[in-house]
Write a protein that holds these residues in place. Structure first.
Motif, mmCIF file in Angstrom:
data_model
loop_
_atom_site.group_PDB
_atom_site.id
_atom_site.type_symbol
_atom_site.label_atom_id
_atom_site.label_comp_id
_atom_site.label_asym_id
_atom_site.label_seq_id
_atom_site.Cartn_x
_atom_site.Cartn_y
_atom_site.Cartn_z
ATOM 1 N N PHE A 119 -16.471 -9.058 18.944
ATOM 2 C CA PHE A 119 -15.727 -9.119 17.682
ATOM 3 C C PHE A 119 -15.263 -7.687 17.387
ATOM 4 O O PHE A 119 -15.971 -6.730 17.702
ATOM 5 C CB PHE A 119 -16.644 -9.627 16.561
ATOM 6 C CG PHE A 119 -15.919 -9.952 15.279
ATOM 7 C CD1 PHE A 119 -15.501 -11.255 15.008
ATOM 8 C CD2 PHE A 119 -15.642 -8.955 14.334
ATOM 9 C CE1 PHE A 119 -14.817 -11.561 13.837
ATOM 10 C CE2 PHE A 119 -14.957 -9.253 13.163
ATOM 11 C CZ PHE A 119 -14.546 -10.558 12.909
ATOM 12 N N ALA A 120 -14.071 -7.527 16.796
ATOM 13 C CA ALA A 120 -13.546 -6.178 16.542
ATOM 14 C C ALA A 120 -13.302 -5.937 15.059
ATOM 15 O O ALA A 120 -12.777 -6.805 14.355
ATOM 16 C CB ALA A 120 -12.249 -5.972 17.305
ATOM 17 N N LEU A 121 -13.687 -4.746 14.634
ATOM 18 C CA LEU A 121 -13.383 -4.285 13.289
ATOM 19 C C LEU A 121 -12.466 -3.084 13.487
ATOM 20 O O LEU A 121 -12.842 -2.132 14.171
ATOM 21 C CB LEU A 121 -14.695 -3.866 12.631
ATOM 22 C CG LEU A 121 -14.828 -3.867 11.126
ATOM 23 C CD1 LEU A 121 -14.400 -5.179 10.502
ATOM 24 C CD2 LEU A 121 -16.280 -3.574 10.744
ATOM 25 N N THR A 122 -11.275 -3.144 12.907
ATOM 26 C CA THR A 122 -10.300 -2.071 13.148
ATOM 27 C C THR A 122 -9.931 -1.440 11.804
ATOM 28 O O THR A 122 -9.532 -2.143 10.874
ATOM 29 C CB THR A 122 -9.037 -2.648 13.841
ATOM 30 O OG1 THR A 122 -9.454 -3.391 14.990
ATOM 31 C CG2 THR A 122 -8.089 -1.538 14.266
ATOM 32 N N LEU A 123 -10.081 -0.110 11.744
ATOM 33 C CA LEU A 123 -9.737 0.620 10.520
ATOM 34 C C LEU A 123 -8.397 1.309 10.739
ATOM 35 O O LEU A 123 -8.247 2.124 11.650
ATOM 36 C CB LEU A 123 -10.822 1.656 10.204
ATOM 37 C CG LEU A 123 -10.616 2.465 8.925
ATOM 38 C CD1 LEU A 123 -10.621 1.581 7.681
ATOM 39 C CD2 LEU A 123 -11.712 3.536 8.787
ATOM 40 N N ALA A 124 -7.427 0.950 9.888
ATOM 41 C CA ALA A 124 -6.088 1.499 10.045
ATOM 42 C C ALA A 124 -5.669 2.208 8.761
ATOM 43 O O ALA A 124 -6.282 2.033 7.713
ATOM 44 C CB ALA A 124 -5.103 0.371 10.366
ATOM 45 N N GLU A 125 -4.623 3.018 8.889
ATOM 46 C CA GLU A 125 -4.105 3.740 7.734
ATOM 47 C C GLU A 125 -2.610 3.459 7.605
ATOM 48 O O GLU A 125 -1.886 3.457 8.607
ATOM 49 C CB GLU A 125 -4.347 5.242 7.971
ATOM 50 C CG GLU A 125 -3.921 6.130 6.835
ATOM 51 C CD GLU A 125 -4.163 7.603 7.176
ATOM 52 O OE1 GLU A 125 -5.218 7.924 7.787
ATOM 53 O OE2 GLU A 125 -3.291 8.415 6.841
ATOM 54 N N ALA A 126 -2.171 3.222 6.375
ATOM 55 C CA ALA A 126 -0.738 2.999 6.154
ATOM 56 C C ALA A 126 -0.006 4.314 6.449
ATOM 57 O O ALA A 126 -0.375 5.347 5.907
ATOM 58 C CB ALA A 126 -0.496 2.550 4.721
ATOM 59 N N LEU B 294 0.837 -1.220 0.000
ATOM 60 C CA LEU B 294 0.000 0.000 0.000
ATOM 61 C C LEU B 294 0.864 1.259 0.000
ATOM 62 O O LEU B 294 2.044 1.213 0.353
ATOM 63 C CB LEU B 294 -0.905 0.001 1.239
ATOM 64 C CG LEU B 294 -1.900 -1.158 1.363
ATOM 65 C CD1 LEU B 294 -2.607 -1.111 2.725
ATOM 66 C CD2 LEU B 294 -2.936 -1.126 0.240
ATOM 67 N N ASP B 295 0.255 2.389 -0.350
ATOM 68 C CA ASP B 295 0.928 3.689 -0.216
ATOM 69 C C ASP B 295 0.504 4.317 1.110
ATOM 70 O O ASP B 295 -0.590 4.007 1.623
ATOM 71 C CB ASP B 295 0.491 4.639 -1.340
ATOM 72 C CG ASP B 295 1.075 4.221 -2.687
ATOM 73 O OD1 ASP B 295 2.104 3.509 -2.690
ATOM 74 O OD2 ASP B 295 0.485 4.588 -3.718
ATOM 75 N N ALA B 296 1.326 5.224 1.625
ATOM 76 C CA ALA B 296 0.947 5.964 2.836
ATOM 77 C C ALA B 296 -0.401 6.638 2.576
ATOM 78 O O ALA B 296 -0.624 7.184 1.497
ATOM 79 C CB ALA B 296 2.011 6.990 3.180
ATOM 80 N N GLY B 297 -1.299 6.543 3.536
ATOM 81 C CA GLY B 297 -2.630 7.151 3.380
ATOM 82 C C GLY B 297 -3.693 6.134 2.965
ATOM 83 O O GLY B 297 -4.886 6.362 3.168
ATOM 84 N N ASP B 298 -3.278 4.994 2.366
ATOM 85 C CA ASP B 298 -4.257 3.945 2.028
ATOM 86 C C ASP B 298 -4.804 3.325 3.317
ATOM 87 O O ASP B 298 -4.163 3.392 4.376
ATOM 88 C CB ASP B 298 -3.595 2.841 1.183
ATOM 89 C CG ASP B 298 -3.330 3.286 -0.258
ATOM 90 O OD1 ASP B 298 -3.945 4.270 -0.709
ATOM 91 O OD2 ASP B 298 -2.510 2.626 -0.930
ATOM 92 N N GLY B 299 -5.960 2.700 3.210
ATOM 93 C CA GLY B 299 -6.603 2.141 4.398
ATOM 94 C C GLY B 299 -6.491 0.621 4.462
ATOM 95 O O GLY B 299 -6.253 -0.059 3.458
ATOM 96 N N PHE B 300 -6.689 0.106 5.670
ATOM 97 C CA PHE B 300 -6.702 -1.354 5.868
ATOM 98 C C PHE B 300 -7.766 -1.661 6.919
ATOM 99 O O PHE B 300 -7.737 -1.104 8.028
ATOM 100 C CB PHE B 300 -5.316 -1.821 6.342
ATOM 101 C CG PHE B 300 -5.236 -3.309 6.591
ATOM 102 C CD1 PHE B 300 -5.762 -4.218 5.676
ATOM 103 C CD2 PHE B 300 -4.620 -3.815 7.733
ATOM 104 C CE1 PHE B 300 -5.688 -5.590 5.897
ATOM 105 C CE2 PHE B 300 -4.538 -5.186 7.969
ATOM 106 C CZ PHE B 300 -5.073 -6.072 7.042
#
Ligand code: AVI
Length: 326
Positions: free
Chosen positions: A318-325, A187-193
């Protein structure tokens, strides 16, 4: 008892490409005996897994769907131009996310990555009626598919990679960290995961999820032996094994095993294996790691992500985690 290799029994040597036979020889002769969990998913195994997801005792899928429905707009905002799902299964999770995001999202490239062509076809069918969505499939490993998807950018915007269903829990910790780093590298910086992961909960509840009263999970596990018989000229008596699920508290994981209910000989011709298993001896077929929410945050941070949001389903943990590169 140690396994005995008998070349004389072999009818056809495993071909160079016969990974299943080679892995069987490798993993079944380790102590403890084991098999990589990816082999649980032939066509029948995948259908049994889909059935597991509908069981009242296996709450992971429903909990994750609830979170995707509740937070879809924040996850899939208008800035996301490509969603890349690693292991989309039936396509139900991405479909719930697209529906929840509603008309606010812009046009979107959806990349589906899986080694199974039939899973990809099913997921494509579930998603093809969404407007402004172009679906691209990648029948390959997660790592290769992610790289292909990232190269195929059509219009500007952020990418969002998704790894849902607590599939992360089936990696051991070193494999998991390496996988997360490889996702970050693509991924590029700013992309999500977006990562879906099951949480530790009372032991009884976790054991019921992996040893259900209908015996569907037992069938899912035993199908591995039936697959060995079908594909590798095995002569394994399924009646000689029982499904066994246990909570390994020290490692924070549910383990699935196949327990030999008597002393018995196993002959698997195409893997060139002929050995005896003792009564009570086990074949370890899967680990499902369970996490605490801060642990998910730190494993993402160690791999080059910054966590932007974490949503917890309080009913089924259950956990849903939104992260950013970063
Ligand atoms: C695919 N994976 C996340 C499932 C899990 O919960 O570990 C596989 C499974 N094994 C038994 N039941 C479901």
């Amino acid at each position: 008892m140690s396994p005995m290799l008998r070349p004389g029994l072999m009818m056809a040597p495993p071909g160079a490409g016969d990974r299943f036979a080679m892995d069987l020889r490798d993993f079944m002769t380790r102590q403890p005996r084991q098999l990589p969990s990816r082999y649980l998913y032939d066509d029948l195994g995948s259908a049994l897994f889909e059935a597991i997801c509908r069981l009242p005792w296996y709450p992971l899928t429903r909990a994750e769907l609830r979170l995707l429905e509740a937070h879809g707009r924040e996850i899939l905002d208008a800035g996301v131009s490509a969603a890349i799902e690693l292991g989309p299964g039936s396509g139900a999770k991405l479909s719930a996310l697209l529906a929840a995001a509603g008309p606010g999202r812009g046009r979107l490239d959806v990349h589906l990555v899986d080694v199974s062509g039939s899973a990809l076809a099913q997921a494509r069918r579930a998603l093809e009626d969404f407007e402004d969505v172009r679906i691209l499939t990648h029948e390959t490993t997660y790592e290769i598919g992610l790289e292909e998807s990232c190269r195929a950018r059509r219009f500007p915007g952020r990418r969002l990679a998704l790894f849902l269903g607590s599939n992360i829990g089936n990696f051991d910790p070193p494999g998991r960290d390496a996988f997360l780093r490889s996702v970050r590298a693509a991924l590029d910086a700013g992309d999500g995961f977006l990562l879906g992961a099951d949480l530790v909960k009372p032991e009884r509840q976790m054991l019921l999820a992996y040893d259900d009263p209908l015996g569907v999970t037992a069938a899912f596990n035993l199908n591995l032996l039936s697959r060995i018989n079908r594909e590798l000229q095995g002569h394994v008596d399924l009646d000689g094994f029982t499904h066994h699920a246990l909570w390994n508290e020290a490692r924070s994981r549910i383990e699935m095993h196949l327990r030999s209910s008597r002393a018995q000989r196993l002959v698997i011709r195409r893997a060139d294996l002929d050995f005896v298993m003792a009564e009570g001896e086990m074949i370890w077929t899967e680990s499902s790691y369970k996490y605490d929410p801060p642990e998910i945050v730190s494993m993402l941070e160690r791999s080059g992500f910054g966590v932007r949001a974490q949503w917890i389903d309080t009913i089924d943990r259950f956990a849903l985690t939104l992260a950013e590169a970063v």
